[in-house]
Design a protein around this motif. Structure first.
Motif, PDB file in Angstrom:
ATOM      1  N   GLN A 142       0.846  -1.181   0.000  1.00  0.00           N
ATOM      2  CA  GLN A 142       0.000   0.000   0.000  1.00  0.00           C
ATOM      3  C   GLN A 142       0.888   1.240   0.000  1.00  0.00           C
ATOM      4  O   GLN A 142       1.711   1.425   0.894  1.00  0.00           O
ATOM      5  CB  GLN A 142      -0.914   0.038   1.223  1.00  0.00           C
ATOM      6  N   PHE A 197       1.200  -5.742   3.379  1.00  0.00           N
ATOM      7  CA  PHE A 197       0.141  -6.530   4.003  1.00  0.00           C
ATOM      8  C   PHE A 197       0.130  -7.926   3.389  1.00  0.00           C
ATOM      9  O   PHE A 197       0.651  -8.139   2.287  1.00  0.00           O
ATOM     10  CB  PHE A 197      -1.227  -5.862   3.789  1.00  0.00           C
ATOM     11  N   TYR A 244      -6.493 -11.065   6.555  1.00  0.00           N
ATOM     12  CA  TYR A 244      -5.682  -9.966   6.019  1.00  0.00           C
ATOM     13  C   TYR A 244      -5.027  -9.230   7.183  1.00  0.00           C
ATOM     14  O   TYR A 244      -5.700  -8.859   8.155  1.00  0.00           O
ATOM     15  CB  TYR A 244      -6.592  -9.009   5.249  1.00  0.00           C
ATOM     16  N   GLU A 257      -1.384  -6.611   8.499  1.00  0.00           N
ATOM     17  CA  GLU A 257      -0.208  -5.821   8.163  1.00  0.00           C
ATOM     18  C   GLU A 257       1.047  -6.644   8.463  1.00  0.00           C
ATOM     19  O   GLU A 257       1.138  -7.316   9.489  1.00  0.00           O
ATOM     20  CB  GLU A 257      -0.199  -4.531   8.978  1.00  0.00           C
ATOM     21  N   ARG A 287      -2.941   4.900  10.121  1.00  0.00           N
ATOM     22  CA  ARG A 287      -3.494   3.883   9.235  1.00  0.00           C
ATOM     23  C   ARG A 287      -4.794   3.338   9.818  1.00  0.00           C
ATOM     24  O   ARG A 287      -4.936   3.208  11.018  1.00  0.00           O
ATOM     25  CB  ARG A 287      -2.483   2.738   9.039  1.00  0.00           C
ATOM     26  N   ASN A 296      -6.178   0.205   8.873  1.00  0.00           N
ATOM     27  CA  ASN A 296      -6.136  -1.093   8.207  1.00  0.00           C
ATOM     28  C   ASN A 296      -6.055  -2.203   9.252  1.00  0.00           C
ATOM     29  O   ASN A 296      -4.998  -2.757   9.510  1.00  0.00           O
ATOM     30  CB  ASN A 296      -4.925  -1.172   7.265  1.00  0.00           C
ATOM     31  N   GLU A 316     -13.191  -8.073  12.511  1.00  0.00           N
ATOM     32  CA  GLU A 316     -11.996  -7.238  12.422  1.00  0.00           C
ATOM     33  C   GLU A 316     -11.727  -6.524  13.746  1.00  0.00           C
ATOM     34  O   GLU A 316     -12.653  -6.143  14.456  1.00  0.00           O
ATOM     35  CB  GLU A 316     -12.126  -6.224  11.297  1.00  0.00           C
ATOM     36  N   GLN A 331      -7.869  -5.111   2.384  1.00  0.00           N
ATOM     37  CA  GLN A 331      -8.630  -4.163   3.203  1.00  0.00           C
ATOM     38  C   GLN A 331     -10.103  -4.525   3.343  1.00  0.00           C
ATOM     39  O   GLN A 331     -10.954  -3.648   3.528  1.00  0.00           O
ATOM     40  CB  GLN A 331      -8.485  -2.747   2.645  1.00  0.00           C
ATOM     41  N   VAL A 345      -3.309   0.278  -3.301  1.00  0.00           N
ATOM     42  CA  VAL A 345      -2.925  -1.019  -2.757  1.00  0.00           C
ATOM     43  C   VAL A 345      -2.817  -1.978  -3.931  1.00  0.00           C
ATOM     44  O   VAL A 345      -3.794  -2.172  -4.661  1.00  0.00           O
ATOM     45  CB  VAL A 345      -3.967  -1.555  -1.749  1.00  0.00           C
ATOM     46  N   GLY A 375      -7.101   4.412   2.818  1.00  0.00           N
ATOM     47  CA  GLY A 375      -5.811   4.147   3.435  1.00  0.00           C
ATOM     48  C   GLY A 375      -5.765   4.868   4.754  1.00  0.00           C
ATOM     49  O   GLY A 375      -6.689   4.814   5.547  1.00  0.00           O
TER      50      GLY A 375
END
Length: 258
Positions: free
Chosen positions: A29, A61, A72, A74, A95, A97, A111, A176, A197, A250
Motif C-alpha cells: 500500500q 500486508f 488480512y 499488516e 493507518r 487497516n 476485524e 482491506q 494497494v 488508506g
C-alpha cells in the motif's frame, strides 16, 4: 447484459483449476502522504504546513485465503507520525487497516479496530458494496484484470474506489476487506491515486497452518454500533478543539493543535 457478464465469468471461474482457490498474496500500500494531507486538511489551514511531510509511505500486508476463509493483516509496522514545523501544528498520519477475517461460507467478517486507544472487535456480516463493472482491462502481476468502481462516504467525505479483479482467481475477496466481485481483487485505488494497494506477490498454495485466524481482541460490537461510537468520539474531539480531520482511503490525517 449485466447478468450475461456475471454468467460468463462464473463459467470462467469454474474452468480454472482448483489450486487457484487457496494461497497467499502480499500487497503493498502506497499512500501519497503530502497529497492526502493537503486534500484532507480543514479549510483555512496553510498548505505550506505540509511541506515537511514525506511524499509517500509504503506498507506491506498479507492476505492468506482458501475458497471459504481469508485473513488480512499488516506485515511491517512503520512510523505513523510526520511532524511539520509551521503554525504550531503536528500532523499525524494514522493507518486504518485492521486485521480482517472473512468466513465466506457463513457471510461473516471479524476485524479488530483501535479507536483512540480502545480496542473493538467488529463481528458482523460481510459488507456489500454497489460495484459497477467498468470493463477496463489491464494486467497485475501477469493476471488479466477487469476494473470495477463504487463511491461511498466516510466521515462525511465522498470517496471513489476503483478495484481491479482477476477472474482466473475465483475467490471473491481482496485487500482491506474489499470483495464481492467475480474474482480476487489484486489492486485498489482510492480517489484517483492518492492511495493505492497493489499485489506484489501471489503464491497459489495452501496457507501455512495457523495463517488464517479469527481476531479476538476488543469489545465485541456490530458494524453499526462501532460506526455510532466512532462518530460520537470524532464529534467530541472536534468540539473540544483537540482534533480536526477526516478519515480517507488508506490512512487518515489528523491535525492536533499543540
Amino acid at each position: 447484459m449485466r447478468n450475461l457478464f456475471f454468467l460468463f465469468f462464473g463459467l470462467l471461474s469454474l474452468a480454472v483449476s482448483a489450486q487457484n482457490n487457496a494461497g497467499t498474496i502480499v500487497y503493498k500500500q502506497t499512500v501519497f502522504m503530502r497529497r492526502e494531507a493537503q486534500a484532507m486538511a480543514p479549510a483555512g489551514v496553510d498548505q505550506n504546513m505540509t511541506r515537511n511531510i514525506p511524499e509517500s509511505m509504503t506498507t506491506e500486508f498479507e492476505l492468506n485465503f482458501t475458497a471459504n476463509e481469508s485473513f488480512y493483516k499488516e506485515l511491517a509496522s512503520r512510523t505513523d507520525e510526520s511532524a511539520g514545523e509551521g503554525g504550531g501544528m503536528r500532523f499525524m498520519m494514522r493507518r486504518f487497516n485492521p486485521p480482517i477475517y472473512k468466513d465466506l461460507a457463513n457471510n461473516r467478517q471479524v476485524e479488530e479496530n483501535d479507536l483512540f486507544g480502545k480496542q473493538f472487535l467488529i463481528d458482523d456480516v460481510i459488507p456489500t458494496r454497489a460495484w459497477k463493472i467498468a470493463g477496463q482491462q489491464k494486467k497485475v502481476l501477469d493476471y488479466p484484470c477487469i476494473s470495477a468502481t463504487f463511491t461511498d462516504s466516510i466521515m462525511g467525505r465522498a470517496r471513489v474506489v476503483t478495484a481491479w479483479f482477476a477472474p482466473t482467481l475465483p475467490v471473491a475477496i481482496g485487500p482491506q476487506g474489499y470483495g464481492g466481485l467475480p474474482g480476487m481483487i489484486l489492486e485498489v485505488e482510492f480517489d484517483g491515486g492518492r492511495s493505492v494497494v497493489t499485489a506484489a506477490e501471489v503464491k497459489l498454495q495452501k496457507p501455512a497452518e495457523g495463517a488464517i485466524k479469527i481476531p479476538e481482541k476488543g469489545k465485541k460490537v456490530t458494524r453499526a454500533e462501532y460506526q455510532k461510537i466512532q462518530a460520537e468520539k470524532m464529534k467530541e474531539m472536534r468540539e473540544s478543539g483537540m482534533m480536526q480531520g477526516r478519515q480517507g482511503g488508506g490512512p487518515g490525517m489528523i491535525i492536533i493543535r499543540n
